[in-house]
Motif scaffolding. Structure first.
Motif: not given
Ligand code: AMP
Ligand code: ZN
Length: 142
Positions: A25-26, A45-52, A60-62, A67-70
């Protein structure tokens, strides 16, 4: 949340093709078209955020879980012996696409890649402590 001129928002919307790895979803993970090492992936993230600093912790959590999964997939699927996770913010930091993204780069003993990592030194202990104190004060201010 989406920015009309943002290439990664357009990828999320399916307006620009990408090679998808997985999504929920995210979060979307896909192959970087200009790999530093083959297998280099991006997690956004599917939603637009910038910067971190603008990313809510609930996103950030998902994102970091993905990242860990990849990274695990690069170990299992590609036999990666190491992984670089890189996240650039701002043109001065080398950011080209202004939609938060994590680079997940598989590394191999024989990949021949070297980062231009050029450590400096503090002038003295006082200078180190001055920098640390400025950061601690900022951290104490919510
Ligand atoms: P950065 O310099 O951290 O902003 O990295 C942007 C990354 O996005 C680069 O590694 C590019 O190769 C990658 N990139 C740009 N456009 C695309 C695209 N259409 N599909 C996949 N990766 C892309
Ligand atoms: Zn965007």
């Amino acid at each position: 949340m989406r920015e009309p001129d943002c290439i990664f928002c357009r990828i999320v919307a399916g307006e620009i093709p990408c090679t998808r790895l997985f999504e929920d979803e995210q979060v979307l993970a896909f192959m970087d078209i200009g790999p530093i090492i083959k297998g280099h992936a991006l997690v956004i993230p599917k939603a637009h955020y910038d910067p971190i600093t603008a990313v809510p912790p609930a996103v950030l959590a998902p994102l970091l879980t993905a990242v860990q999964r990849v990274a695990r997939a690069q170990q299992v699927g590609l036999g990666a012996e190491g992984i670089n996770v890189i996240q650039n913010n701002g043109a001065v930091a080398g950011q080209a696409v202004k939609h938060v993204h994590f680079h997940v780069i598989p590394r191999f003993a024989a990949d021949g890649h070297h980062w231009n990592w050029n450590p400096k030194a503090y002038r003295d202990e006082i200078e180190l402590q001055t920098f640390a104190e400025r950061l601690r004060q900022a951290l104490a201010t919510p």
